[in-house]
Design an enzyme around this catalytic site. Structure first.
Site, mmCIF file in Angstrom:
data_model
loop_
_atom_site.group_PDB
_atom_site.id
_atom_site.type_symbol
_atom_site.label_atom_id
_atom_site.label_comp_id
_atom_site.label_asym_id
_atom_site.label_seq_id
_atom_site.Cartn_x
_atom_site.Cartn_y
_atom_site.Cartn_z
ATOM 1 N N ARG A 1 3.181 -0.015 10.500
ATOM 2 C CA ARG A 1 3.981 0.360 11.644
ATOM 3 C C ARG A 1 4.614 -0.686 12.231
ATOM 4 N NH1 ARG A 1 1.242 3.714 14.138
ATOM 5 N NH2 ARG A 1 2.091 5.579 13.015
ATOM 6 N N THR B 1 -10.114 4.076 10.581
ATOM 7 C CA THR B 1 -10.107 3.366 11.631
ATOM 8 C C THR B 1 -9.486 4.117 13.085
ATOM 9 O OG1 THR B 1 -8.018 2.667 10.687
ATOM 10 C CG2 THR B 1 -9.821 1.207 10.510
ATOM 11 N N LYS C 1 0.799 -1.060 -0.047
ATOM 12 C CA LYS C 1 0.051 -0.029 0.094
ATOM 13 C C LYS C 1 0.901 1.205 -0.172
ATOM 14 C CE LYS C 1 -1.897 1.912 3.775
ATOM 15 N NZ LYS C 1 -2.090 3.102 3.701
ATOM 16 N N ASP D 1 -3.441 4.241 -1.830
ATOM 17 C CA ASP D 1 -4.477 4.803 -0.897
ATOM 18 C C ASP D 1 -4.811 6.128 -0.760
ATOM 19 O OD1 ASP D 1 -6.202 4.558 1.335
ATOM 20 O OD2 ASP D 1 -4.831 4.572 2.876
ATOM 21 N N MET D 2 -5.482 6.640 -1.704
ATOM 22 C CA MET D 2 -5.447 8.139 -1.854
ATOM 23 C C MET D 2 -6.917 8.637 -1.399
ATOM 24 S SD MET D 2 -3.108 9.272 -3.913
ATOM 25 C CE MET D 2 -2.021 8.258 -2.795
ATOM 26 N N LYS D 3 -7.898 7.978 -1.017
ATOM 27 C CA LYS D 3 -8.745 8.278 -0.218
ATOM 28 C C LYS D 3 -9.594 9.780 -0.955
ATOM 29 C CE LYS D 3 -7.797 6.734 4.496
ATOM 30 N NZ LYS D 3 -6.393 6.378 4.135
ATOM 31 N N ASP E 1 -14.106 14.433 -4.124
ATOM 32 C CA ASP E 1 -14.386 15.529 -4.667
ATOM 33 C C ASP E 1 -15.752 15.656 -5.472
ATOM 34 O OD1 ASP E 1 -13.866 18.252 -6.097
ATOM 35 O OD2 ASP E 1 -11.764 17.899 -5.843
ATOM 36 N N ILE E 2 -16.059 16.798 -6.229
ATOM 37 C CA ILE E 2 -17.336 16.568 -7.388
ATOM 38 C C ILE E 2 -16.938 15.301 -8.098
ATOM 39 C CG2 ILE E 2 -17.835 19.136 -6.614
ATOM 40 C CD1 ILE E 2 -16.712 19.358 -9.783
#
Length: 232
Positions: A212, A119, A36, A64-66, A69-70
């Site tokens: 981590r 999370t 990731k 993983d950009m999350k 936007d419109i």
């Protein structure tokens, strides 16, 4: 590369830049087949690293950009990112965002995963953000159902909600990917809704994301091997 790495484990390359990410991938070797890459490394060569790990090392890639936007902007962004031959790409789970992302990824192999509730958040955090009242797990399940109805290939949720989501009729044949995974006895760090790797898989997760506890370990390869062993 190993013939069959267990790609249920996705290692989060939450390190400063692509050079550090490649060094970590080399330490982990053939036992890890899925990585990731998130926003934290985007300006540190994250897309270049994704391309190198994919094309030269045969790894699967979760970007993983999350995105949020419109619709038109999300669709354009996803269409551009999907050119990198990504396996997974995250967007926020709002239905209009999911629909646009699915359209942007059309014709490619990129699967769109919808973020339900981060999370690292609990009910107090949601209250501070003026999110709708109610139990966090119920909110996660509602967002998951709506995102899947909008066309998402899967969802991102904590392992504590994995079983509830897996039981949804909308979740049949869909992916559940769980961050917030920590080996027994390890520090949860900034995560608030956590479970062990084995418990997350048992609850219905297809993939677990661990960062981590692997990259901060004195021996990352051994830490990853321990997690993989716990899954079998």
């Amino acid at each position: 590369m190993a013939a069959f790495p267990d790609t249920r484990l996705i290692v989060a390359l939450d390190v400063p830049n692509a050079l550090h990410g490649l060094e970590l991938a080399e330490k982990l070797g053939d036992q890890i087949g899925f990585y990731k890459i998130g926003l934290g490394m985007l300006t540190g060569g994250g897309l270049a690293l994704a391309n190198e790990l994919k094309s030269e090392h045969g790894k699967r890639i979760f970007l993983d950009m999350k995105l949020f936007d419109i619709g038109a902007t999300v669709e354009a962004a996803v269409r551009g990112l999907a050119q990198f031959d990504l396996d997974f790409l995250t967007v926020h789970g709002d239905p209009h965002v999911v629909r646009a992302a699915v359209e942007g990824a059309s014709g490619t192999g990129t699967k769109i995963l919808a973020v339900t509730v981060l999370t690292s958040l609990d009910r107090a955090d949601l209250d501070a953000g003026m999110m709708v009242a109610g139990d966090v797990a119920d909110l996660v399940c509602t967002r998951a159902a709506r995102a899947l109805e909008a066309g998402a290939d899967g969802v991102i949720a904590s392992p504590q909600e994995a079983a509830l989501i897996r039981a949804l009729p909308q979740a049949e044949g869909k992916l559940i990917v769980t961050p917030g995974v920590r080996p027994a006895g390890s520090n949860p760090g900034d995560q608030k809704r956590v479970a062990t790797p084995a418990d997350a898989i048992a609850a219905g997760a297809d993939h677990i994301v661990v960062g981590r506890p692997i990259w901060a370990a004195s021996d990352p390869s051994a830490a990853a091997a321990d997690i993989l062993a716990s899954l079998s």
